[in-house]
Enzyme design. Structure first.
Site, PDB file in Angstrom:
ATOM      1  N   HIS A   1       0.845  -1.199   0.000  1.00 33.45           N
ATOM      2  CA  HIS A   1       0.000   0.000   0.000  1.00 33.45           C
ATOM      3  C   HIS A   1       0.877   1.245   0.000  1.00 33.45           C
ATOM      4  CE1 HIS A   1      -3.603  -2.329   0.753  1.00 33.45           C
ATOM      5  NE2 HIS A   1      -3.124  -2.797   1.895  1.00 33.45           N
TER       6      HIS A   1
ATOM      7  N   CYS B   1      -4.558   4.745  -2.899  1.00 37.88           N
ATOM      8  CA  CYS B   1      -3.475   3.766  -2.880  1.00 37.88           C
ATOM      9  C   CYS B   1      -3.161   3.446  -4.334  1.00 37.88           C
ATOM     10  CB  CYS B   1      -3.900   2.508  -2.126  1.00 37.88           C
ATOM     11  SG  CYS B   1      -2.699   1.172  -2.196  1.00 37.88           S
TER      12      CYS B   1
ATOM     13  N   MET C   1      -9.733   1.950  -3.353  1.00 38.62           N
ATOM     14  CA  MET C   1      -9.000   2.296  -2.142  1.00 38.62           C
ATOM     15  C   MET C   1      -8.621   3.768  -2.185  1.00 38.62           C
ATOM     16  SD  MET C   1      -5.913   0.209  -0.341  1.00 38.62           S
ATOM     17  CE  MET C   1      -5.335   0.635   1.281  1.00 38.62           C
TER      18      MET C   1
ATOM     19  N   HIS D   1      -4.091  -0.054  -5.624  1.00 36.44           N
ATOM     20  CA  HIS D   1      -5.477  -0.468  -5.418  1.00 36.44           C
ATOM     21  C   HIS D   1      -6.504   0.625  -5.707  1.00 36.44           C
ATOM     22  CE1 HIS D   1      -3.025  -3.102  -2.670  1.00 36.44           C
ATOM     23  NE2 HIS D   1      -3.513  -3.934  -3.584  1.00 36.44           N
TER      24      HIS D   1
END
Length: 121
Positions: A68, A106, A114, A109
């Site tokens: 992340h 992120c 995200m 993602h």
């Protein structure tokens, strides 16, 4: 008479200085955001939105094994942390001094939704 006036002024100045030194300054807070939920999806920020005050810090902590990071869009781009965190417990921080709304995501993602927001008010 000048001695008495000088003594009164010195006493008044001492009282004001003592009061000014005893007033506690506002302390900045640190708010934690999970990268990857410990109870839900590993591809979300928890909480998704944080509200803080100028001078406060946000600390992002990796809670899952996925890589992340946090990339800010527009305002706050200098707060981005593009390096990936891989291990649970890895973290990084950013301090926000200006009022505004800062959107981030992120990198790996973003397509999975995200995303998050820091609101400084």
């Amino acid at each position: 008479m000048f001695k008495k006036l000088g003594l009164v002024l010195a006493s008044l100045l001492l009282a004001i200085a003592t009061f000014a030194m005893s007033v506690a300054p506002a302390t900045a807070a640190t708010v934690e955001v999970e990268m990857g939920s410990t109870t839900g999806s590993p591809m979300q920020f928890v909480p998704k939105k944080v509200e803080i005050h100028p001078g406060d810090t946000v600390k992002w902590v990796n809670k899952k094994m996925f890589p992340h990071n946090v990339i800010f869009q527009g305002a706050g781009a200098d707060k981005s942390h593009k390096k990936l965190t891989y291990k649970p417990g890895e973290s990084f921080t950013a301090t926000f001094d200006k009022i505004g709304t800062y959107s981030y995501f992120c990198g790996p993602h973003r397509g999975a939704g995200m995303t998050g927001t820091v609101v400084v008010q």
